[in-house]
Design an enzyme around this catalytic site. Structure first.
Site, PDB file in Angstrom:
ATOM      1  N   GLY A 157      -3.455  17.567  77.893  1.00 48.38           N
ATOM      2  CA  GLY A 157      -2.871  18.145  79.117  1.00 48.38           C
ATOM      3  C   GLY A 157      -1.362  18.266  79.198  1.00 48.38           C
ATOM      4  O   GLY A 157      -0.813  19.341  78.997  1.00 48.38           O
ATOM      5  N   GLU A 212     -12.904  17.069  85.490  1.00 43.18           N
ATOM      6  CA  GLU A 212     -13.262  18.479  85.373  1.00 43.18           C
ATOM      7  C   GLU A 212     -13.992  18.896  86.647  1.00 43.18           C
ATOM      8  O   GLU A 212     -14.547  18.049  87.351  1.00 43.18           O
ATOM      9  CB  GLU A 212     -14.208  18.680  84.182  1.00 43.18           C
ATOM     10  CG  GLU A 212     -13.566  18.484  82.831  1.00 43.18           C
ATOM     11  CD  GLU A 212     -12.494  19.512  82.526  1.00 43.18           C
ATOM     12  OE1 GLU A 212     -12.821  20.682  82.350  1.00 43.18           O
ATOM     13  OE2 GLU A 212     -11.316  19.124  82.462  1.00 43.18           O
ATOM     14  N   LYS A 227     -12.030  19.353  72.909  1.00 40.76           N
ATOM     15  CA  LYS A 227     -10.666  19.178  72.395  1.00 40.76           C
ATOM     16  C   LYS A 227     -10.676  18.973  70.880  1.00 40.76           C
ATOM     17  O   LYS A 227      -9.804  19.472  70.166  1.00 40.76           O
ATOM     18  CB  LYS A 227      -9.987  18.024  73.136  1.00 40.76           C
ATOM     19  CG  LYS A 227      -9.682  18.400  74.592  1.00 40.76           C
ATOM     20  CD  LYS A 227      -9.348  17.212  75.456  1.00 40.76           C
ATOM     21  CE  LYS A 227      -9.030  17.646  76.877  1.00 40.76           C
ATOM     22  NZ  LYS A 227      -9.030  16.545  77.854  1.00 40.76           N
ATOM     23  N   GLY A 320      -3.667  15.807  84.824  1.00 39.12           N
ATOM     24  CA  GLY A 320      -2.799  15.939  85.994  1.00 39.12           C
ATOM     25  C   GLY A 320      -2.396  17.393  86.124  1.00 39.12           C
ATOM     26  O   GLY A 320      -2.104  18.059  85.122  1.00 39.12           O
TER      27      GLY A 320
HETATM   28  N1  HSE Z   1     -10.784  16.483  82.732  1.00 37.96           N
HETATM   29  C1  HSE Z   1      -9.813  16.472  81.691  1.00 37.96           C
HETATM   30  C2  HSE Z   1      -9.458  15.047  81.354  1.00 37.96           C
HETATM   31  C3  HSE Z   1      -8.594  17.233  82.161  1.00 37.96           C
HETATM   32  O1  HSE Z   1      -9.799  14.174  82.167  1.00 37.96           O
HETATM   33  O2  HSE Z   1      -8.868  14.780  80.312  1.00 37.96           O
HETATM   34  C4  HSE Z   1      -7.554  17.438  81.093  1.00 37.96           C
HETATM   35  O3  HSE Z   1      -8.060  18.178  80.019  1.00 37.96           O
END
Ligand code: HSE
Length: 340
Positions: A157, A212, A227, A320
């Site tokens: 993120g 999510e 990922k 975030g």
């Molecule tokens: N839901 C994802 C997490 C958001 O908690 O990592 C970031 O990709």
């Protein structure tokens, strides 16, 4: 130079992006000579657009507008509007795809990204699913058309980890492992600190808005698997989401946590790809408290890259809205600076 951007998806990351653009637009113009113009924003039910670019007051009002209703915003809003009209009216240079990731086929992200490339727009994504299902196709089309696709916000993120992977041009990577999902790391940290079960910790994580849209994606390891898929494809090694073995975080009970703590260990939700063994998995693992990953708590992510000359350890904010939006803006600038 004016850079016209279209923000497709206006949830928490889209709103944070609009806010950061308002805050940094003048600095960006002064430092790089680029004027970021938001020409269109679309949510699930409507859109606002202006070929001249929405002004700061409009953006600030839209950030506060109720979810899924920006199409009602006067005078630029329209309900039930498709991409054709937005592109015909505004010709964006950069399409920013922020729709939620859907791991049941990847739509609407895939169609939106393919449409943007067809219309000659560069693409910046925080949506992961489009890349998970169509990484090679999307990159291939972009290359053929001389366009760029940037996606730093999809992994870790708020931390520019994808840039590190892209910088490894000749170095052979044998293994990558780490903590890639902020929600589950927050949940596990909460369970260890407060000695509560998973549901109570998850309730707390949902309330801070990092999960999510469908939190099953976090808890079942699908987000972390996505990922891994993006990371592997970034290194040029094809990997599909179904190639990643997953063990649900639901398998971790409060008793498991207490047992681990008694032995000086902690439980972390570890995602790994072993390129030598051709193994990709996401699973809860007990690790000793002196392991580098043991101290990565809450919303932090961390990754170890094992390569032929040693290891790289990389850590930073994994989720975030504002953090993720900050990476989206970085990508907008890199896409712009290669001569949009
Ligand atoms: N839901 C994802 C997490 C958001 O908690 O990592 C970031 O990709």
């Amino acid at each position: 130079m004016n850079i016209k951007i279209f923000i497709n998806g206006f949830g928490c990351v889209g709103r944070a992006l609009a806010k950061i653009i308002v805050e940094k637009r003048d600095v960006i113009e002064k430092k790089y000579g680029l004027r970021i113009e938001v020409v269109a924003i679309k949510d699930s039910r409507g859109a606002v657009f202006s070929s001249e670019g929405l002004d700061i007051n409009d953006l600030l009002k839209l950030i506060e507008y109720p979810r899924s209703s920006i199409g009602l915003y006067e005078p630029y809003g329209r309900m039930d509007i498709g991409l054709d009209e937005i592109y015909d009216q505004c010709s964006p240079d950069i399409h920013v795809e922020l729709t939620p990731s859907n791991y049941d086929g990847g739509e609407p992200g895939i169609s939106n990204v393919l449409y943007a490339l067809k219309r000659g727009a560069n693409v910046v994504l925080a949506n992961k699913a489009a890349l998970v299902y169509k990484f090679r196709e999307i990159m291939g089309i972009a290359r053929k058309k001389g366009l760029v696709v940037k996606y730093k916000a999809t992994v870790m993120g708020g931390t520019p980890f994808i840039d590190i992977l892209l910088s490894l041009k000749t170095i052979h990577v044998s293994k990558i492992y780490g903590i890639l999902n902020a929600t589950t790391n927050y949940v596990l940290t909460y369970m260890h600190r407060h000695l509560v079960d998973l549901d109570e910790a998850l309730g707390n994580a949902k309330s801070i808005g990092i999960a999510e849209k469908n939190p099953i994606y976090d808890i079942e390891g699908i987000d972390a698997a996505a990922k891994l898929v993006i990371m592997s494809n970034t290194l040029g090694i094809p990997l599909g989401i179904n190639d990643v073995m997953r063990t649900s975080l639901r398998n971790v009970s409060l008793k498991d946590i207490v047992d681990a703590l008694r032995k000086g260990e902690v439980i972390k939700y570890i995602a790994q790809i072993d390129f030598e063994e051709q193994l990709a998995e996401v699973a809860p693992r007990r690790i000793e408290s002196n392991n580098m990953l043991a101290g990565i708590d809450g919303l932090m992510n961390a990754v170890v890259i094992e390569h032929e000359y040693g290891n790289i350890f990389f850590s930073g904010k994994g989720g975030g809205c504002r953090e993720t939006a900050s990476m989206v803006l970085e990508d907008i600038l890199s896409a712009s600076m290669r001569g949009v």
